[in-house]
Design a protein around this motif. Structure first.
Motif, PDB file in Angstrom:
ATOM      1  N   HIS A  76      34.568  -4.438  31.323  1.00  0.00           N
ATOM      2  CA  HIS A  76      35.816  -4.086  30.628  1.00  0.00           C
ATOM      3  C   HIS A  76      36.156  -4.461  29.492  1.00  0.00           C
ATOM      4  CE1 HIS A  76      36.309  -2.356  34.896  1.00  0.00           C
ATOM      5  NE2 HIS A  76      36.239  -3.423  35.509  1.00  0.00           N
ATOM      6  N   MET A  77      35.343  -5.079  28.505  1.00  0.00           N
ATOM      7  CA  MET A  77      35.739  -5.523  27.360  1.00  0.00           C
ATOM      8  C   MET A  77      36.451  -4.559  26.651  1.00  0.00           C
ATOM      9  SD  MET A  77      32.147  -6.611  25.605  1.00  0.00           S
ATOM     10  CE  MET A  77      30.932  -6.421  26.741  1.00  0.00           C
ATOM     11  N   LEU A  78      35.910  -3.285  26.460  1.00  0.00           N
ATOM     12  CA  LEU A  78      36.490  -2.585  25.479  1.00  0.00           C
ATOM     13  C   LEU A  78      37.975  -2.163  25.745  1.00  0.00           C
ATOM     14  CD1 LEU A  78      36.196  -0.745  23.015  1.00  0.00           C
ATOM     15  CD2 LEU A  78      35.156   1.047  24.270  1.00  0.00           C
ATOM     16  N   GLU A  79      38.296  -1.907  27.223  1.00  0.00           N
ATOM     17  CA  GLU A  79      39.550  -1.481  27.406  1.00  0.00           C
ATOM     18  C   GLU A  79      40.544  -2.722  27.268  1.00  0.00           C
ATOM     19  OE1 GLU A  79      37.002  -1.153  29.744  1.00  0.00           O
ATOM     20  OE2 GLU A  79      36.677   0.907  29.219  1.00  0.00           O
ATOM     21  N   GLN A  80      39.947  -3.901  27.601  1.00  0.00           N
ATOM     22  CA  GLN A  80      40.848  -4.904  27.356  1.00  0.00           C
ATOM     23  C   GLN A  80      41.007  -5.413  25.955  1.00  0.00           C
ATOM     24  OE1 GLN A  80      38.022  -7.691  29.627  1.00  0.00           O
ATOM     25  NE2 GLN A  80      39.436  -7.747  31.419  1.00  0.00           N
ATOM     26  N   ALA A  81      39.907  -5.140  25.131  1.00  0.00           N
ATOM     27  CA  ALA A  81      40.097  -5.499  23.533  1.00  0.00           C
ATOM     28  C   ALA A  81      41.199  -4.576  23.055  1.00  0.00           C
ATOM     29  CB  ALA A  81      38.848  -5.371  23.063  1.00  0.00           C
ATOM     30  N   ARG A  82      41.345  -3.236  23.457  1.00  0.00           N
ATOM     31  CA  ARG A  82      42.282  -2.292  23.068  1.00  0.00           C
ATOM     32  C   ARG A  82      43.728  -2.575  23.315  1.00  0.00           C
ATOM     33  NH1 ARG A  82      38.685   3.292  24.575  1.00  0.00           N
ATOM     34  NH2 ARG A  82      38.045   3.431  22.518  1.00  0.00           N
ATOM     35  N   GLN A  83      43.656  -3.286  24.740  1.00  0.00           N
ATOM     36  CA  GLN A  83      45.088  -3.691  25.188  1.00  0.00           C
ATOM     37  C   GLN A  83      45.541  -4.890  24.355  1.00  0.00           C
ATOM     38  OE1 GLN A  83      45.041  -4.840  29.434  1.00  0.00           O
ATOM     39  NE2 GLN A  83      47.370  -4.486  29.621  1.00  0.00           N
ATOM     40  N   MET A  84      44.673  -5.884  24.423  1.00  0.00           N
ATOM     41  CA  MET A  84      45.286  -7.062  23.828  1.00  0.00           C
ATOM     42  C   MET A  84      45.165  -7.259  22.330  1.00  0.00           C
ATOM     43  SD  MET A  84      42.872  -9.549  26.353  1.00  0.00           S
ATOM     44  CE  MET A  84      42.785  -9.232  27.988  1.00  0.00           C
ATOM     45  N   LYS A  85      44.527  -6.346  21.536  1.00  0.00           N
ATOM     46  CA  LYS A  85      44.440  -6.185  20.416  1.00  0.00           C
ATOM     47  C   LYS A  85      43.941  -7.743  19.685  1.00  0.00           C
ATOM     48  CE  LYS A  85      47.550  -2.353  19.671  1.00  0.00           C
ATOM     49  NZ  LYS A  85      46.532  -1.398  20.458  1.00  0.00           N
ATOM     50  N   PRO A  86      42.917  -8.194  19.980  1.00  0.00           N
ATOM     51  CA  PRO A  86      42.534  -9.699  19.449  1.00  0.00           C
ATOM     52  C   PRO A  86      42.195  -9.391  18.186  1.00  0.00           C
ATOM     53  CG  PRO A  86      40.763  -8.688  20.649  1.00  0.00           C
ATOM     54  CD  PRO A  86      41.901  -7.848  20.723  1.00  0.00           C
ATOM     55  N   ASP A  87      42.341 -10.720  17.292  1.00  0.00           N
ATOM     56  CA  ASP A  87      41.844 -10.772  16.014  1.00  0.00           C
ATOM     57  C   ASP A  87      40.306 -10.782  15.960  1.00  0.00           C
ATOM     58  OD1 ASP A  87      44.435 -10.829  14.423  1.00  0.00           O
ATOM     59  OD2 ASP A  87      44.447 -12.654  15.546  1.00  0.00           O
ATOM     60  N   ILE A  88      39.742 -11.414  17.028  1.00  0.00           N
ATOM     61  CA  ILE A  88      38.225 -11.604  17.086  1.00  0.00           C
ATOM     62  C   ILE A  88      38.067 -11.528  18.602  1.00  0.00           C
ATOM     63  CG2 ILE A  88      36.558 -13.516  16.749  1.00  0.00           C
ATOM     64  CD1 ILE A  88      38.296 -14.906  15.114  1.00  0.00           C
ATOM     65  N   VAL A  89      36.732 -10.944  18.535  1.00  0.00           N
ATOM     66  CA  VAL A  89      36.193 -10.927  20.220  1.00  0.00           C
ATOM     67  C   VAL A  89      34.801 -11.618  19.971  1.00  0.00           C
ATOM     68  CG1 VAL A  89      35.114  -9.407  21.780  1.00  0.00           C
ATOM     69  CG2 VAL A  89      37.105  -8.306  20.504  1.00  0.00           C
ATOM     70  N   LEU A  90      34.712 -12.546  21.003  1.00  0.00           N
ATOM     71  CA  LEU A  90      33.543 -13.276  21.092  1.00  0.00           C
ATOM     72  C   LEU A  90      32.831 -13.158  22.313  1.00  0.00           C
ATOM     73  CD1 LEU A  90      31.836 -15.757  20.072  1.00  0.00           C
ATOM     74  CD2 LEU A  90      33.508 -17.253  21.014  1.00  0.00           C
ATOM     75  N   VAL A  91      31.734 -12.554  22.153  1.00  0.00           N
ATOM     76  CA  VAL A  91      30.816 -12.030  23.266  1.00  0.00           C
ATOM     77  C   VAL A  91      29.507 -12.975  23.357  1.00  0.00           C
ATOM     78  CG1 VAL A  91      29.686 -10.246  24.551  1.00  0.00           C
ATOM     79  CG2 VAL A  91      31.572  -9.928  23.268  1.00  0.00           C
ATOM     80  N   LEU A  92      29.403 -13.501  24.373  1.00  0.00           N
ATOM     81  CA  LEU A  92      28.097 -14.322  24.536  1.00  0.00           C
ATOM     82  C   LEU A  92      27.199 -13.873  25.371  1.00  0.00           C
ATOM     83  CD1 LEU A  92      29.224 -18.331  24.729  1.00  0.00           C
ATOM     84  CD2 LEU A  92      28.359 -16.850  22.920  1.00  0.00           C
ATOM     85  N   ASN A  93      25.925 -13.810  24.920  1.00  0.00           N
ATOM     86  CA  ASN A  93      24.879 -13.100  25.840  1.00  0.00           C
ATOM     87  C   ASN A  93      25.129 -11.865  26.099  1.00  0.00           C
ATOM     88  OD1 ASN A  93      22.378 -13.536  26.656  1.00  0.00           O
ATOM     89  ND2 ASN A  93      22.856 -14.448  28.804  1.00  0.00           N
ATOM     90  N   GLY A  94      25.696 -10.974  25.149  1.00  0.00           N
ATOM     91  CA  GLY A  94      26.113  -9.666  25.278  1.00  0.00           C
ATOM     92  C   GLY A  94      25.035  -8.757  25.372  1.00  0.00           C
TER      93      GLY A  94
END
Length: 96
Positions: free
Chosen positions: A59-77
């Motif tokens: 759910h990373m895309l939906e969560q990023a839209r909701q949280m509006k972070p400055d940085i998204v760090l995905v390991l082993n994506g």
């Protein structure tokens, strides 16, 4: 050699590590699924940036839209990344 060692030991006892203040950033971390590694990374990030959100790979895309972070760090994506690769502009577009 003993004199150099003694001087070095004295200087070490005077040093007190100082942590810099957290950076004013909101960061979303998407773990890779290894609890020991993920917990270590989360702990380090919490000391480094102002806010850390732990997202889920599914759910990373939906969560990023909701949280509006400055940085998204995905390991082993590569193993869990969504079919449509999202960019910062895709995250922004969803909030309009």
């Amino acid at each position: 050699m003993d004199i150099i060692w003694a001087a070095a030991r004295r200087s070490w006892t005077r040093y007190t590590p100082v942590s810099p203040p957290p950076a004013p950033l909101r960061l979303m971390y998407v773990p890779q699924g290894f609890p020991a590694i993920d917990q270590g990374i989360i702990s380090a990030l919490q000391r480094t940036v102002r806010e850390v959100f732990v997202g889920s790979p599914q759910h990373m895309l939906e969560q990023a839209r909701q949280m509006k972070p400055d940085i998204v760090l995905v390991l082993n994506g590569l193993h869990v990344f969504p079919a449509t690769i999202c960019s910062r502009s895709a995250i922004s577009e969803g909030s309009e």
